[in-house]
Design a protein around this motif. Structure first.
Motif, PDB file in Angstrom:
ATOM      1  N   UNK A 146      41.462 -33.101  -0.281  1.00  0.00           N
ATOM      2  CA  UNK A 146      40.580 -32.036   0.217  1.00  0.00           C
ATOM      3  C   UNK A 146      41.126 -30.638  -0.048  1.00  0.00           C
ATOM      4  N   UNK A 147      42.325 -30.554  -0.600  1.00  0.00           N
ATOM      5  CA  UNK A 147      42.888 -29.228  -0.892  1.00  0.00           C
ATOM      6  C   UNK A 147      43.822 -28.702   0.182  1.00  0.00           C
ATOM      7  N   UNK A 148      44.148 -29.538   1.173  1.00  0.00           N
ATOM      8  CA  UNK A 148      45.116 -29.125   2.209  1.00  0.00           C
ATOM      9  C   UNK A 148      46.498 -29.051   1.568  1.00  0.00           C
ATOM     10  N   UNK A 156      50.397 -21.656   3.756  1.00  0.00           N
ATOM     11  CA  UNK A 156      49.775 -22.898   3.294  1.00  0.00           C
ATOM     12  C   UNK A 156      48.814 -23.465   4.341  1.00  0.00           C
ATOM     13  N   UNK A 157      47.674 -23.967   3.901  1.00  0.00           N
ATOM     14  CA  UNK A 157      46.725 -24.596   4.826  1.00  0.00           C
ATOM     15  C   UNK A 157      47.343 -25.921   5.263  1.00  0.00           C
ATOM     16  N   UNK A 158      47.593 -26.054   6.546  1.00  0.00           N
ATOM     17  CA  UNK A 158      48.329 -27.238   6.987  1.00  0.00           C
ATOM     18  C   UNK A 158      47.429 -28.223   7.716  1.00  0.00           C
ATOM     19  N   UNK A 159      47.893 -29.443   7.763  1.00  0.00           N
ATOM     20  CA  UNK A 159      47.285 -30.433   8.658  1.00  0.00           C
ATOM     21  C   UNK A 159      48.384 -30.958   9.559  1.00  0.00           C
ATOM     22  N   UNK A 160      48.137 -30.890  10.861  1.00  0.00           N
ATOM     23  CA  UNK A 160      49.141 -31.280  11.850  1.00  0.00           C
ATOM     24  C   UNK A 160      48.664 -32.581  12.503  1.00  0.00           C
ATOM     25  N   UNK A 185      44.310 -27.627  10.010  1.00  0.00           N
ATOM     26  CA  UNK A 185      43.575 -28.758  10.607  1.00  0.00           C
ATOM     27  C   UNK A 185      44.484 -29.506  11.562  1.00  0.00           C
ATOM     28  N   UNK A 186      43.866 -30.109  12.555  1.00  0.00           N
ATOM     29  CA  UNK A 186      44.600 -30.853  13.568  1.00  0.00           C
ATOM     30  C   UNK A 186      43.720 -32.038  13.940  1.00  0.00           C
ATOM     31  N   UNK A 212      33.182 -31.245   4.141  1.00  0.00           N
ATOM     32  CA  UNK A 212      33.092 -29.786   4.349  1.00  0.00           C
ATOM     33  C   UNK A 212      34.454 -29.102   4.178  1.00  0.00           C
ATOM     34  N   UNK A 213      35.525 -29.893   4.218  1.00  0.00           N
ATOM     35  CA  UNK A 213      36.865 -29.279   4.224  1.00  0.00           C
ATOM     36  C   UNK A 213      37.160 -28.466   2.948  1.00  0.00           C
ATOM     37  N   UNK A 214      36.914 -29.004   1.759  1.00  0.00           N
ATOM     38  CA  UNK A 214      37.248 -28.193   0.573  1.00  0.00           C
ATOM     39  C   UNK A 214      36.544 -26.828   0.580  1.00  0.00           C
ATOM     40  N   UNK A 215      35.318 -26.789   1.037  1.00  0.00           N
ATOM     41  CA  UNK A 215      34.582 -25.517   1.103  1.00  0.00           C
ATOM     42  C   UNK A 215      35.233 -24.552   2.094  1.00  0.00           C
TER      43      UNK A 215
END
Ligand code: GLA
Length: 732
Positions: free
Chosen positions: A356-358, A328-332, A601-602, A615-618
């Motif tokens: 954003x799809x994270x 999974x695309x994570x955000x920390x 992402x962090x 730009x994140x969704x792309x």
């Protein structure tokens, strides 16, 4: 294939492109190393120096010690006339240190032996063959089993050793090398990985001088500083040609990796647990298993070595259910908030991230005990309700309701002085009786050689993970070990602490994975200080470095990917100015560099610029488009910023050679400069490909693989610093 030639008493181990041969010589049964390198038809017994001075002992026992001091051996003893560094050293009950092994027998099996309590490679979907070479030392009452497992298709041979005490008194091991390889390669150079916090695994190459040259760690973990990898590279070895031997050690503690060049210009490579701070008693009837070491040989340059290692780790070490699944695309929230967060703040981040799809929010350090900085609460693995208001379950449910998974940070091996845990159990940390241990990041290390400490820690971890729908854990370790002492071990066994510590970490992670089989585990240690094959057995990914700057990451990820698969490298897009170096790089370059890692992402997504956020969704779409190619393909390094100080380029080519991706980063802008002509690698010479540049359609080309690999591809000079492009190549 493994064969035994009974007449000549010679073992021949053939992988697809390599041969390794061993011969038993003389009446006494010396296990001699004959050959390791490019695949050959015969075992090359005639190259073993037994008919020249010094002769084998049965011919001329007068010269016994000079024979012993030059004979290439599979498992060198100690204090018996071979003055090169041995593979084993002991202390027996009489204080004696002599040990020397002779051939006893062998077994060839297609069952891969496992190493109890240690990470061990497995056959997976492939098949393996193992030679067990049985040796004995009657005087010491010891037997040794040397394991050689062939992963034939990928030219990998793993080695390990089990020492069995057949006598009636305990014996102390004071050195045990999993790999001992005598060879002739006098003009080769030594390649190692070295670094520091935020600068992990830079590639270093140096000539091999006489005497012993080694890298190692005595810090209780593999370390930021040096790495359990050695490369022996032939003169002018490049990415796609030249010879290279690669050695790696599957262990997460103190290690030693050494090359010794002797008086006759021969080399002895040894790799194993660092003898510094190591002793281990083997009781009568018991075994000691040494961790596994990995060897590969390539006559097709560094790329082939790298690819063999990558395939090995992906298919034969990593076991996670996420092995072949997109992570999974994570955000920390670490670089977003550090310790300053609460439920509302995290939910704000999660809400924006979801848009954003994270796919996952990871709550980093600071959620437990009364921790608001790095001075307190390690050991108190219960939620700080004044920050996580409403409790952990509430937060996780809310995050899940937003469509995100939830992950959590833990540092189970540590204890803060300012903690409930320390108040209740001041004796739970590692320390030498009568000395005040040195704090580091204001914390101490749990004495994991004590089973009750392991239970105390693990029970808390289990409780946290059982309390909510937690699908990911970042398991951190933020200091190295010193003041080695345990009140659990008596004075005669204090030397066992470092190894027992590593075994306990493995045991806890094994328990974690068996209690939570679907958990995605990411190991970490102050960034990338415990990035090694041992940890990959438990976690499919490891945080690569606390340095998230895109330019620094080029070098860190280059060194890491020399040995470890890209799918294992924790890599995130962070905010600028970068928190470690203060550099400002374009958001899209940060994204491209993180793409060749686990990707995430962090940053505080609620605070970054509208343009970056947009730009994140792309970027996530690209992650999903390319991830399977990136995590399963073959890695080729085309150019190295750490060498040319200008630009960096690498490719990943799918196994079927139908598609590939190339990342190009031009680190500094240069005035009045030509385009770069880059020769691609790994493509099918006969296939025709479409080459598509991101944001630069004019550079797109349609050409055959042979053309792209021999004539190359033009990459335009770019405007500005830290510019980059991503090139997608697919067959048409
Ligand atoms: C280590 C990790 C970071 C972060 C901090 C928290 O340094 O590498 O990513 O988790 O600890 O204290």
């Amino acid at each position: 294939m493994i064969t035994f030639d009974e007449k000549n008493r010679m073992f021949k181990l053939d992988t697809k492109n390599t041969t390794y041969s061993i011969a038993v010589v003389d009446e006494e049964g010396f296990a001699g190393h004959v050959y390791y390198g490019r695949r050959i038809s015969d075992g090359a017994l005639h190259t073993l120096r037994i008919n020249e001075n010094p002769f084998v002992p049965s011919v001329n026992n007068r010269d016994r010690s000079s024979f012993l001091d030059s004979f290439p051996t599979e498992f060198a003893g100690n204090n018996v006339g071979d003055y090169r560094e041995g593979a084993i050293a002991i202390k027996d009950v009489n204080g004696g240190e002599a040990v020397s092994f002779f051939y006893e027998g062998y077994e060839i099996t297609d069952k891969k032996p496992i190493l109890p309590g240690l990470p061990s490679s497995f056959a997976g979907k492939g098949r393996t063959e193992t030679l067990i070479l049985r040796l004995k030392d009657d005087a010491a009452g010891l037997k040794a089993e040397l394991y050689y497992t062939l992963f034939a298709d990928i030219d990998i041979i793993t080695r390990s050793v089990s020492i069995i005490n057949c006598g009636d008194a305990p014996v102390k091991l004071t050195r045990i090398m999993s790999l001992c390889l005598d060879m002739e390669a006098e003009d080769y150079e030594l390649m190692t990985l070295h670094g520091s916090w935020a600068r992990e695994r830079a590639i270093d190459v140096r000539p091999i001088g006489y005497g012993r040259t080694n890298v190692g760690s005595a810090r209780g973990e593999t370390s930021h500083q040096e790495h359990p990898f050695l490369g022996l590279v032939s003169p002018r070895c490049a990415q796609d040609n030249g010879e290279v031997y690669g050695f790696n050690f599957i262990y997460s503690g103190n290690f030693l990796a050494q090359v010794e060049k002797n008086q006759f210009d021969s080399l002895r490579v040894t790799m194993g647990i660092n003898p510094e701070y190591f002793e281990f008693e083997i009781k009568p009837g018991e075994n000691f298993y040494a961790p596994e070491a990995v060897m590969t040989y390539s006559d097709r340059g560094l790329s082939a070595m790298t690819q063999n290692f990558h395939d090995f780790f992906r298919e034969h070490i990593i076991r996670s259910p996420y092995k072949d699944k997109p992570r999974p695309v994570l955000i920390n929230n670490w670089e977003a908030t550090y310790f300053d967060f609460n439920t509302d703040k995290l939910l704000d981040i999660a809400r924006e991230a979801a848009k954003s799809g994270i796919e996952m929010l990871v709550m980093d350090d600071g959620w437990f005990g009364h921790r608001n900085d790095d001075n307190t609460s390690l050991g108190d693995w219960f939620v700080n309700e004044s920050k996580i208001n409403g409790g952990l379950r509430h937060l996780v449910d809310e995050v899940n309701a937003l469509g995100l998974k939830f992950g959590i940070w833990l540092e189970p091996e540590m204890i803060s002085k300012d903690s409930e845990a320390y108040k209740a159990h001041p004796d739970y940390c590692i320390k030498v009786k009568g000395r005040t241990p040195a704090p580091s990041r204001n914390q101490y290390v749990m004495d994991l050689s004590r089973p009750e400490v392991v239970d105390f820690v693990y029970d808390q971890v289990k409780k946290v993970l059982s309390s909510a729908n937690i699908e990911y854990v970042k398991w951190d370790m933020n200091r190295q070990l010193c003041d080695l002492g345990s009140i659990y071990l008596d004075s005669d066994h204090q030397g066992e602490l470092s190894h027992r510590y590593v075994l306990a970490v493995y045991e806890m992670q094994e328990r974690l994975l068996s209690d939570f089989p679907n958990l995605l585990l990411e190991n970490c240690s102050g960034g990338g200080a415990r990035f090694d094959g041992g940890m990959l057995y438990y976690s499919p990914q490891i945080w690569c470095s606390d340095d998230t700057d895109a330019v620094e990451r080029l070098m860190i990820q280059e060194g890491t990917a020399l040995v470890y698969p890209v799918s294992a490298m924790g890599a995130h897009v962070s905010d600028c100015p970068n928190h470690t170096v203060g550099r400002v790089t374009p958001f899209e370059t940060r994204g491209r560099v993180a793409l060749c890692g686990t990707f995430g992402y962090e940053l505080d997504i609620t605070k970054i610029s509208e343009e970056d956020r947009a730009a994140i969704p792309g970027q996530i779409e690209k992650y999903h488009k390319y991830n399977s190619l990136i995590s399963t393909g073959d890695y080729y390094r085309l150019a190295s910023y750490s060498k040319n100080r200008f630009y960096d380029a690498y490719m990943i080519v799918s196994k079927d050679k139908n598609e590939a991706i190339m990342t190009f980063v031009q680190v500094l802008g240069r005035p009045n400069h030509h385009s770069r002509l880059l020769k691609l690698s790994g493509l099918d010479p006969e296939k025709e490909y479409m080459v598509e540049f991101e944001n630069d359609e004019k550079s797109n080309v349609r050409a055959h693989g042979d053309t792209l690999m021999n004539a190359g591809l033009l990459v335009r000079n770019m405007w500005g610093d830290f510019a980059s492009t991503l090139v997608y190549i697919h067959s048409v």
